[in-house]
Every structure is written in C-alpha cells, then in structure tokens.
Design a protein around this motif. Sequence first.
Motif, short mmCIF file in Angstrom:
data_model
loop_
_atom_site.label_atom_id
_atom_site.label_comp_id
_atom_site.label_asym_id
_atom_site.label_seq_id
_atom_site.Cartn_x
_atom_site.Cartn_y
_atom_site.Cartn_z
N ARG A 128 -24.18 56.38 57.00
CA ARG A 128 -25.20 56.17 58.03
C ARG A 128 -25.19 57.36 58.97
O ARG A 128 -24.12 57.80 59.41
CB ARG A 128 -24.95 54.87 58.81
CG ARG A 128 -26.07 54.53 59.79
CD ARG A 128 -25.94 53.14 60.37
NE ARG A 128 -24.80 53.00 61.26
CZ ARG A 128 -23.81 52.14 61.08
NH1 ARG A 128 -23.81 51.35 60.02
NH2 ARG A 128 -22.80 52.06 61.94
N MET A 143 -24.11 48.97 56.24
CA MET A 143 -25.20 49.90 56.51
C MET A 143 -25.80 49.70 57.89
O MET A 143 -26.57 50.52 58.37
CB MET A 143 -26.30 49.75 55.45
CG MET A 143 -25.93 50.27 54.07
SD MET A 143 -27.11 49.77 52.78
CE MET A 143 -28.64 50.45 53.41
N GLY A 196 -26.74 53.68 51.51
CA GLY A 196 -27.16 54.05 52.85
C GLY A 196 -28.67 54.13 52.91
O GLY A 196 -29.33 54.27 51.88
#
Length: 493
Positions: free
Chosen positions: A227, A249, A46
Amino acid sequence: MSATLTNDARAALIRFEGIGKTFRRVRALNDIDFAFLQGECVGIAGHNGAGKSTLMAVLAGVYAPTQGSIEVDGRAAPHYDANAARDAGVRCVFQELSLCANLSVAENMCVVHPQLRGRGWRRRTTQLMRDKLEEIFPGNGLKGNELVSDLTLTQQQMVEIARGFTVTDTPVRLVILDEPTSSLDAHTADQLLAFVRKAAERGITCLLITHMLGEIERVADRVMVMRDGGIVGVLPREQSKRELIIQAMGQHLEADKTPSQARVRSERGNERHYRWNVGAKKHTQIEAARGEIVGFAGLAGQGQTEALLSIYEAATTRGQGRAKVPFVAGDRGRDGVFPVWSIAQNLDLRWLFGGDKAKRGLVDFAAAREVVEAWRVKIGIRSASMNAGILSLSGGNQQKVLFARALASDADLILMDDPTRGVDVGTKRDIYQLVHDEAAKGCTFIWYTTENEELSHCDRTYVFRSAAVTRVLNADECTEDALLAASFEEQAA
C-alpha cells in the motif's frame, strides 16, 4: 505443501534491504525489506498504484533503485541491472504484453533469447515454444509459427507466459507474473495456476501479482501486501484468505452488491429493445432490453469479442440513430489508450468530436474540465495531475480512465470487453455499483468478462462456444457448473 521446503529451510535467492524508488517528486517505493526465497510462490496484492509493478521492475533490473541494497545468492549486487537479473535467473511476464506483433511466435522467442541462432534456429525455437505451451496449457492448439498479430489477446498472454518459463542458456530461477490471468478464461487460468504450483515445487520461485485474490489463496506460500509504495504486511499461507488480504490492504470487505436480478425491472416488462445477429454467418441472435446488463461468457477466444464488435458495427451504422456507443476495450494498450496524450485528454476524448456541449463545433474546454474532474473524483483516479501522461498511471488506473470515458459519454448502450482486467478489488466494487446505477437510469450494458463471478451482476448471460451461443442463462441459473458445462457444448441449444 509437503513437496516443498519450509520457509526456514529455503535459501534467499534475492534479498531487498531498504529499497526505495522515486520518479522526480513521486515516491513509488518506500523502504522495502524482503527476501525472495528459493522454490516458493509469493502472492503480491495491493490496490492500483500501490507500487507492485514498480517493485517488480526493480527486481527485473528495469529500474535501478534510488536507495537501498540488493543481494543475489547472499552476495551484494551493487550494479544490479537487467543483465544481472537475467544472470540471476529472473524472468518477467509484464502486465502490458511485450510481444512484437509483426513477428512470429518463434521469432518473439529469439527477442529475449538471442542465443537461439545458427542453422536450424527456427525449427528448434518453434519446438521449444510448442513444448512449453503444451506443458503449461495442454491442448492449446498453437503451433509456434503463427504471426503474433493474428493471435487473440488470450493466446498472446499464453505465448508471453511460455516464453518466460522457457530455459535456454541460463536456468530459470525466479519468474514474475504480473496479472497473468487477466485475459485468460477460468479453464486456462486453472491450467496456469496448476503449473505455477508445480514450478515452485521444482525449485522455481514464482511471484504472482494479481487482483484475483482467490488465485493467491490457492497457490501462494506467502502473501506480500502493498500500500502506498510500502509493504504493510506479509501473510503466511495459513492466513492467505481473501478477507485477511483485503483487511491488510486497508479496505473493508463489504457484502456483495445486490445482484442485478434483484433490481426492480417489473415496470420495464420483457420487451427487447435491441436485437442483433452476430457471428461469422450471422446465425447467433443477441437481445437486450433497455436498462439490462447482458453478459457474454465461455472460454476465451470463442467469438465473444467478435460479437461485441459486430454489435458495435450494427449499432453505429448510419441511419440506425445509434451514434453514441462507447466500447471499453480489453486490450487497452492496442485499442484503448492514446499513449502520447494526457489522462484528461484520454478521458474527455468525446469532446474532440463535438460532444453535446460543444460550442459551434469547437471544444468547450470549461465543460471538458468539469467532466474530467467529476469523473476523477467519482471513480477514484489516483494521479498528481490529470495533465500527466496516461502511461504514468498503473495499468489498472488506465483501465479506470477508459471506463470513466465510456460512462461520461451519456450513451444509452455501452459495450464492455473484459473491462475490469487488471483492476483492484475495491475499484471493481465501485465499477459494479456504477454499472448498476447507470442501468437503473436506462443504460444498457453488453459485458464480456473472463471472471465468472462477475456474471452475477448480469440479468442474462450468453455462453459462447466456437463463435456460437450454446446456452442462455438467466441470473439465477448462472452457476459455475452451468457455465463450465455450457462452455464445452458444441452446438447451440
């Protein structure tokens, strides 16, 4: 992995259900549901500030969740804290190292393993550390009695990792590795990844948080993609490809930026505008032209940082006219950030020393605010307020502040000591572009990196071994094989 159990056959060691975490008005985690299974390696990816480190802090018992429930071995754990996590066999290697610099390696072991006491504790502890270091990092050369402050950043990282995997009174069942290879060279990182895979096969759950997506692809059984404080995807091993992780992502995988060797340089010729003698005996010569990006490579701890410091000292010596030489430190906790200052104060540090736009020796706060806001937007620093404390940012975002500070200085020479350590893939692309843009304007960069693929952005690379340069590789010669061969050469070519 034939030696490991399938996900269906593994038992859930720790289960999160609806976990949330808020800090005042900031929601760091949002409705996390995840089961950490016995004997698997989970890659966690992330962007900076996605909530990865906060989630791991909850798992380690450092933070109590604001909402949700936690189960350990199928039983509810309503009072899950650091002690409960330790009893469950959870160990953590945080991104910001937690070693005590004034203690020896063995003494640092006792900080987290207080049961190592009584007659002969030092000998037993030293042997435990030596054995674990050798198991994870064969040939590391550490004896276990060194003072931590005398170790390189790479060696400190190795000690922290070995300490996390060492078994004393309770079994090690789950190890959190937060950016464990960020200060390791490629060879040492390979040793760690091989050990992580073996540890998972022996039943230890390993959580690998890293921006090196190739490492996740190599060792992970599953990939958790985060995220904005939530889990946006869980990818099985067969889908743990770099492109798919980046897609999850929420970032587009662009073609690599044009390497620096393709940049127009003909008008500058081959004249070297900078020349320094570095090393303990000043036998190693480094040269750079105006607007060049020069790389330092080799195994970690072979004199690259010392060479950067030597260049900095020479370039800033009075009488040489080089007062402005920003140094982007790799160890941001020790050499980079001012922890009690705000984000803005850390970024506009140069204004405290009378920058070019200072008014009669006083700080021009209006100009400083303009610089801070411009670079906040330019480099994408995520924060509710630039007046918040620098430590409120994730490690990667702190590194972005240090990088912005250097580029905002308008210097014509910038030294970088592994500057993208702990920075996500999207931000790295932005940083690479900024470096290319500034180099095109005539700024010279000296760039030490432990990520060999970053050397493709350099015009020329000096490979170090035992504080000397073994080989100088032009951009088209800088292959993985050439770098590895040069890294193990004993004498300069």
